[in-house]
Motif scaffolding. Structure first.
Motif: not given
Length: 547
Positions: A427-441, A539-547
């Motif tokens: 249920f979770v894996k098929p629905e996972k959708t990552f996005r990039a952080a905004t500049d403030a985030e 750090e992976k999230g900020l580098a875009g590696e998770l998506s």
């Protein structure tokens, strides 16, 4: 025992409410059997399902509550309406053509399509008994075929002949004119074809307790109502069964509520005392529609038990039975966690609080201790971030967080880890959708990673903020891996970066780092996942590696 009985007599928990009604009925009854009889019904045209489980479970809860407030013995029977005619061939069984040849025959006269039992009814009855035994229910099994054919229902059937006009008067008021024109409370079993016939009566004969009718080919027959030659239509059958067995309590779904007065009136006419009834609301699917076996919408019991424990399902069934509830996959994590919250609370409660606690009604006096040192929702998020395919992958994190825990000493937690991996995968894996952080985030998350790398500096910053706010309270000794401290750090970073609504800050963390719009208490999650691994995740999230 007196304290427990007093608590039960005063408890507002719904099983005790119903138990007190049953006790009052028994005390006022003129013809006491010496025991109280609880009944649940089962239509064996298909396999046992969630409704079957819920009905037996909830009745058992009321029975258990009754046994607390009274010394009167109790019995619980599960009555199978296996003499009903097979109206249609189920789509999920083999040998469909063979079954079609036996349409309208009593289910116990239809050959078993699986080839393992004497009849299709016997097969489904056996499935019911195995189903109930799996959950440890204490019950007696009754078969309609046995009761009609053995003569156990003969006396009530004779009374139905004697009171035929009175019973018909009750029934005709509830029927449309067209249906009323041909209706009879009696359904004869054709002597040659064995089919259950829906035909009008030419006469109902009180002298010899027989009925006379024409079959579908116009041939006249006269049959005794006794000995299994005739069964009752389902509404009269309900009332007649109550009268014949002396049923004291039966619950049913809201769809029966308009018929309950009919069942009760027929029971009265046939010389019985109508039982106490409890009407529960039906379950809804994700769209708010009633769950239907035909549609296959909503959760099945097997599906629930693939992703969570039996006790969590029992907890869900206990909650507000008179309120319609969505029965969908997304209710499972909350049910698991709330069940264990109640387990932990139970040991700290007095008797009055304990009998109001759902776990008392699930387990009786033998309430176990929760070994869930990590909440189920947290296990789900851990499985999600770790991409776990096996529960063993979660145990490395769990034992780093709680070194004393192990699969052997924490079997509930071990089972929950397996459930969490399956739930994540399906249920979770098929629905996972990552996005990039905004500049403030991005700036805030970079500061969060920096604070985690230098917790002493983060602590000093928190102290500085407190002082600026006029607080001179000394900060306690801090474990930098503690979930509460880490949560404070997350709050502080979000506040420093101007998130007026901190929910938006946490939502950003969930969407950028977990690929979902909702998530756990983030500090507690980092404590479980590990501070160093959390830094890598950011750090992976900020580098875009998770998506």
């Amino acid at each position: 025992m007196s304290d427990l009985r007093d608590a039960g007599m005063n408890s507002k928990a719904w099983p005790f409410d119903e138990a007190r009604k049953v006790l009052k009925r028994y005390e006022q009854s003129k013809d006491k059997k010496g025991y109280v009889l609880f009944e649940t019904g089962y239509g064996p045209s298909g396999l046992p399902h969630l409704g079957t489980f819920g009905e037996v479970l909830r009745t058992t809860m009321i029975r258990r509550a009754f046994e607390v407030i009274s010394d009167v013995p109790t019995r619980l029977i599960c009555f199978s309406d296996d003499m009903d005619g097979m109206r249609k061939v189920p789509s999920n069984v083999p040998n469909q053509e063979m079954l079609a040849e036996h349409a309208q025959k009593p289910l116990t006269s239809v050959p078993d399509p699986f080839g393992t039992h004497d009849s299709f009814g016997d097969h489904n009855n056996d499935m019911l008994k195995r189903f109930l035994d799996t959950f440890g229910f204490d019950y007696e099994f009754y078969s309609a075929t046995d009761y009609y054919k053995s003569g156990k229902f003969d006396e009530v059937l004779k009374r139905a002949v004697d009171k035929y006009d009175d019973v018909m008067k009750v029934m005709l008021k509830s029927l449309r004119e067209e249906r009323a024109a041909t209706y009879s409370i009696f359904l004869p079993i054709h002597p040659e074809t064995g089919r259950v016939l829906y035909v009008p009566m030419k006469s109902v004969n009180r002298e010899d307790y027989t009925i006379t009718f024409d079959d579908e080919d116009g041939r006249e027959w006269t049959l005794p109502v006794t000995g299994g030659n005739v069964k009752l239509q389902w509404k009269p059958d309900f009332g007649a069964r109550w009268a014949a067995l002396g049923v004291d309590f039966e619950m049913f779904g809201k769809d029966h509520s308009t018929n309950a007065p009919i069942y009760g009136r027929i029971c009265d006419i046939l010389g019985g005392q109508r039982p106490e009834n409890y009407t529960y609301e039906l379950f809804l699917d994700a769209q708010g529609e009633k769950i239907s076996k035909t549609k296959g919408n909503g959760l099945s019991i097997d599906e629930w038990l693939s992703y969570a424990s039996t006790e969590s399902l029992s907890y869900f069934m206990f909650q507000k039975p008179k309120t319609a509830k969505r029965m969908h996959f997304d209710v499972i994590p909350r049910a698991m966690d709330e069940y264990h919250q109640q387990l932990r609370a139970y040991a700290t409660q007095d008797v009055a609080q304990q009998v109001a606690n759902p776990v008392y009604h699930i387990h009786g006096s033998d309430v176990p201790v929760s070994d869930m040192v990590v909440p189920f929702s947290m296990l789900l998020n851990l499985a999600s971030v770790a991409g776990a395919a096996q529960k063993e992958q979660l145990w490395g994190y769990i034992q780093r967080y709680a070194p004393e825990a192990s699969p052997e000493t924490n079997p509930q937690l071990d089972a929950a880890a397996g459930y969490a991996v399956r739930y994540y995968t399906d249920f979770v894996k098929p629905e996972k959708t990552f996005r990039a952080a905004t500049d403030a985030e991005r700036a805030a998350m970079a500061d969060l990673a920096a604070a985690l790398k230098s917790p002493e500096a983060a602590l000093a910053e928190i102290a500085k903020k407190n002082a600026a706010a006029g607080s001179d309270e000394a900060l306690p000794e801090v474990d930098f891996t503690d979930g509460d401290f880490l949560q404070t750090v997350v709050f502080a970073v979000g506040t420093n970066h101007g998130f007026a609504n901190l929910r938006e800050w946490f939502k950003a963390l969930y969407e950028v780092l977990l690929g979902q719009s909702q998530g756990p208490r983030f500090g507690s999650f980092m404590a479980l996942y590990g501070v160093e691994d959390s830094i890598v995740l950011i750090e992976k999230g900020l580098a875009g590696e998770l998506s």
